[in-house]
Write a protein that holds these residues in place. Structure first.
Motif, PDB file in Angstrom:
ATOM      1  N   GLU A 238      -0.574   4.968  -4.615  1.00  0.00           N
ATOM      2  CA  GLU A 238       0.779   5.323  -4.133  1.00  0.00           C
ATOM      3  C   GLU A 238       0.662   5.968  -2.771  1.00  0.00           C
ATOM      4  O   GLU A 238      -0.142   6.896  -2.591  1.00  0.00           O
ATOM      5  CB  GLU A 238       1.420   6.340  -5.091  1.00  0.00           C
ATOM      6  CG  GLU A 238       2.022   5.694  -6.316  1.00  0.00           C
ATOM      7  CD  GLU A 238       2.624   6.732  -7.272  1.00  0.00           C
ATOM      8  OE1 GLU A 238       2.989   6.330  -8.378  1.00  0.00           O
ATOM      9  OE2 GLU A 238       2.711   7.914  -6.908  1.00  0.00           O
ATOM     10  N   ASP A 239       1.451   5.492  -1.843  1.00  0.00           N
ATOM     11  CA  ASP A 239       1.465   6.084  -0.503  1.00  0.00           C
ATOM     12  C   ASP A 239       0.071   6.189   0.105  1.00  0.00           C
ATOM     13  O   ASP A 239      -0.263   7.196   0.737  1.00  0.00           O
ATOM     14  CB  ASP A 239       2.081   7.491  -0.547  1.00  0.00           C
ATOM     15  CG  ASP A 239       3.556   7.418  -0.881  1.00  0.00           C
ATOM     16  OD1 ASP A 239       4.152   6.330  -0.739  1.00  0.00           O
ATOM     17  OD2 ASP A 239       4.110   8.452  -1.298  1.00  0.00           O
ATOM     18  N   GLY A 240      -0.745   5.166  -0.137  1.00  0.00           N
ATOM     19  CA  GLY A 240      -2.062   5.139   0.491  1.00  0.00           C
ATOM     20  C   GLY A 240      -3.128   5.955  -0.205  1.00  0.00           C
ATOM     21  O   GLY A 240      -4.269   6.021   0.258  1.00  0.00           O
TER      22      GLY A 240
ATOM     23  N   PHE B 128      -7.566  10.895  -3.619  1.00  0.00           N
ATOM     24  CA  PHE B 128      -8.441  10.308  -2.594  1.00  0.00           C
ATOM     25  C   PHE B 128      -7.737   9.126  -1.927  1.00  0.00           C
ATOM     26  O   PHE B 128      -6.830   8.523  -2.509  1.00  0.00           O
ATOM     27  CB  PHE B 128      -9.765   9.854  -3.219  1.00  0.00           C
ATOM     28  CG  PHE B 128     -10.745  10.990  -3.376  1.00  0.00           C
ATOM     29  CD1 PHE B 128     -11.820  11.123  -2.518  1.00  0.00           C
ATOM     30  CD2 PHE B 128     -10.564  11.955  -4.362  1.00  0.00           C
ATOM     31  CE1 PHE B 128     -12.704  12.194  -2.635  1.00  0.00           C
ATOM     32  CE2 PHE B 128     -11.434  13.028  -4.498  1.00  0.00           C
ATOM     33  CZ  PHE B 128     -12.511  13.150  -3.628  1.00  0.00           C
ATOM     34  N   ASP B 129      -8.147   8.825  -0.704  1.00  0.00           N
ATOM     35  CA  ASP B 129      -7.565   7.670  -0.008  1.00  0.00           C
ATOM     36  C   ASP B 129      -7.772   6.409  -0.854  1.00  0.00           C
ATOM     37  O   ASP B 129      -8.852   6.224  -1.437  1.00  0.00           O
ATOM     38  CB  ASP B 129      -8.223   7.475   1.365  1.00  0.00           C
ATOM     39  CG  ASP B 129      -7.776   8.546   2.357  1.00  0.00           C
ATOM     40  OD1 ASP B 129      -6.951   9.400   1.971  1.00  0.00           O
ATOM     41  OD2 ASP B 129      -8.260   8.531   3.496  1.00  0.00           O
ATOM     42  N   ALA B 130      -6.770   5.552  -0.888  1.00  0.00           N
ATOM     43  CA  ALA B 130      -6.862   4.317  -1.685  1.00  0.00           C
ATOM     44  C   ALA B 130      -7.640   3.261  -0.914  1.00  0.00           C
ATOM     45  O   ALA B 130      -7.113   2.238  -0.493  1.00  0.00           O
ATOM     46  CB  ALA B 130      -5.470   3.838  -2.061  1.00  0.00           C
TER      47      ALA B 130
ATOM     48  N   ILE C  32      -9.412  -3.074  -0.041  1.00  0.00           N
ATOM     49  CA  ILE C  32      -8.134  -2.372   0.078  1.00  0.00           C
ATOM     50  C   ILE C  32      -8.365  -1.113   0.906  1.00  0.00           C
ATOM     51  O   ILE C  32      -9.308  -0.360   0.663  1.00  0.00           O
ATOM     52  CB  ILE C  32      -7.598  -2.037  -1.322  1.00  0.00           C
ATOM     53  CG1 ILE C  32      -7.215  -3.355  -2.014  1.00  0.00           C
ATOM     54  CG2 ILE C  32      -6.385  -1.102  -1.252  1.00  0.00           C
ATOM     55  CD1 ILE C  32      -7.277  -3.312  -3.488  1.00  0.00           C
ATOM     56  N   GLN C  33      -7.516  -0.938   1.897  1.00  0.00           N
ATOM     57  CA  GLN C  33      -7.661   0.203   2.810  1.00  0.00           C
ATOM     58  C   GLN C  33      -6.328   0.934   2.846  1.00  0.00           C
ATOM     59  O   GLN C  33      -5.296   0.316   3.169  1.00  0.00           O
ATOM     60  CB  GLN C  33      -7.987  -0.357   4.190  1.00  0.00           C
ATOM     61  CG  GLN C  33      -8.753   0.578   5.082  1.00  0.00           C
ATOM     62  CD  GLN C  33      -9.150  -0.105   6.379  1.00  0.00           C
ATOM     63  OE1 GLN C  33      -8.554  -1.102   6.776  1.00  0.00           O
ATOM     64  NE2 GLN C  33     -10.143   0.453   7.044  1.00  0.00           N
TER      65      GLN C  33
END
Ligand code: NIG
Ligand code: FE
Length: 414
Positions: free
Chosen positions: A48-50, A375-377, A403-404
């Motif tokens: 969600e939201d990156g 954590f960042d997705a 996926i970034q």
């Protein structure tokens, strides 16, 4: 993070055979903790939201809102996006000619001493101009992303003059990378000695470099810079607010490990020539040893003593060293294979070394290198139900989807 007023993007990766990520929250991982991986089978990841919002078994997946985009993970496994903490990806031209000469017997150091090697890439990079340099970096970056790298560091060091060093750092920043200033990579032909070049670096280049880079690095080696010269560059860099890195013990033990410890550097990188004393010193320190087996392989040099370092308690990371001379290799999965086959590291250790520990070297372990909520997705979908194919498949097409920041950056070609 959601980008300015856009509708938040929710991405669900469902029915993954495995999700594997370094366990816990601390960094860097050492000793037995380096091989401790959290494994969830038949799993989902919700972004969600990156950011990672949730990871768990499919049985726990509740009802979903309408705006969730779904990705089918059948037959795939997931690991954190890979972090390449040591590259020289911002260069113009190539060195295929030199590669052929080396294949026929010339050595890397001989070519460097004759004004080839690093200096031939310096000529090409100085001539390129900002636009061509950005285009070259973007091409290299597209290879890195396809290989699963979602966070990358890149160094300057192919300018060796003020304008081109700063242009490299700017290009790296603009491409979303973590820039490291490596002005002290080689002495350019305009200077007769390393001392006067070091003075120029500190007086004329550092003030601009410190505005653009996160860290400074020096190549400590015979024919490059000695410990005193490195200490001058790095102490001034620290005063200017930069973190410190070193290239050390690539061909000879020239004092890089003691200097890295003395100055509290984030890392000392290469270590192909490190002996027992260096291993012990590093193990008692907070400095991370960044191992670059693709470079050792490419130059036909001995591999770093990874097993000994880990068993002695040192924190290690793995990186590609991607550059046109000593490691024309953008692939961290290949580096993981080399780690398992040449460095005697378990796939779990290799994974931690190019995720959480590499993120630590870049000061980003609080949001990169793990798959836990917050954590960042950044996620790599491995093209096999067993994530260990990441290291097992030697040079294979093992990265299915990347996926970034919660968005698909690359996906398997049909
Ligand atoms: O890390 N050894 C110094 N620098 C790079 C090589 C750069 C080049 O050959 O262009 C390295 O191996
Ligand atoms: Fe390097």
């Amino acid at each position: 993070m959601s980008q300015g007023g856009e509708t938040p993007v929710r991405l669900l990766i469902r029915d993954l055979s495995q999700v594997a990520a370094p366990a816990g929250r601390s960094a860097p991982l050492r000793g037995k903790a380096l091989r401790s991986v959290d494994l969830v089978e038949n799993a989902f990841i919700l972004c969600e939201d990156g950011r990672v919002a949730d990871v768990g078994p499919m049985a726990r997946l509740g009802p979903l809102a309408d705006d969730v985009v779904e990705l089918d993970g059948h037959g795939l496994s997931a690991v954190p996006g890979l972090v390449d903490c040591h590259t020289h990806a911002c260069f113009a031209g190539d060195r295929v000619e030199e590669f052929s000469l080396r294949a026929a017997g010339a050595t890397y150091e001989e070519l460097h001493a004759k004004g080839g090697g690093i200096l031939s890439t310096v000529r090409a990079t100085r001539e390129a101009g900002d636009e061509n340099l950005a285009a070259a970096l973007s091409l290299h970056l597209s290879w890195m992303i396809r290989a699963g790298t979602t966070t990358f560091e890149a160094k300057s060091g192919y300018g060796l003059d003020r304008e081109t060093e700063l242009a490299q750092l700017r290009a790296i920043r603009n491409a979303g990378g973590v820039p490291t200033w490596l002005g002290a990579h080689a002495v350019p032909p305009e200077y007769t000695g390393a001392d006067s070049y070091v003075e120029f670096l500190i007086e004329d280049v550092l003030p601009g470099a410190a505005q653009l880079a996160e860290a400074a690095d020096v190549f400590v080696e015979r024919g490059a810079f000695d410990v005193d010269q490195a200490r001058r560059v790095l102490s001034a860099s620290r005063k200017a607010g930069l973190e410190l890195r070193l290239h050390g013990d690539q061909f000879t033990e020239a004092g890089a490990i003691p200097l890295a410890i003395e100055l509290g550097a984030r890392s000392v990188d290469h270590l192909e020539s490190t002996g027992r004393g260096g291993i012990e010193a590093l193990s008692d320190s907070a400095v991370v040893g960044v191992l670059l087996p693709a470079s050792a392989l490419f130059l036909g040099r001995p591999m770093p003593q990874a097993r000994e370092l880990v068993d002695a308690g040192a924190a290690i990371a793995l990186a590609t060293d991607f550059n046109p001379g000593s490691a024309f290799c953008e692939s961290l999965p290949l580096v993981c294979s080399l780690a398992a086959t040449q460095l005697r590291l378990a796939p779990e250790e290799a994974l931690a070394a190019c995720t959480v520990n590499a993120a630590h070297v870049l000061g980003r372990a609080d949001r990169k290198g793990r798959l836990a909520s917050g954590f960042d997705a950044d996620i790599v979908l491995v093209a096999d139900p067993d994530w260990r194919h990441l290291a097992y498949h030697l040079g294979g097409d093992v990265v299915h989807t990347v996926i970034q920041g919660g968005r698909i950056a690359s996906t398997a070609r049909a």
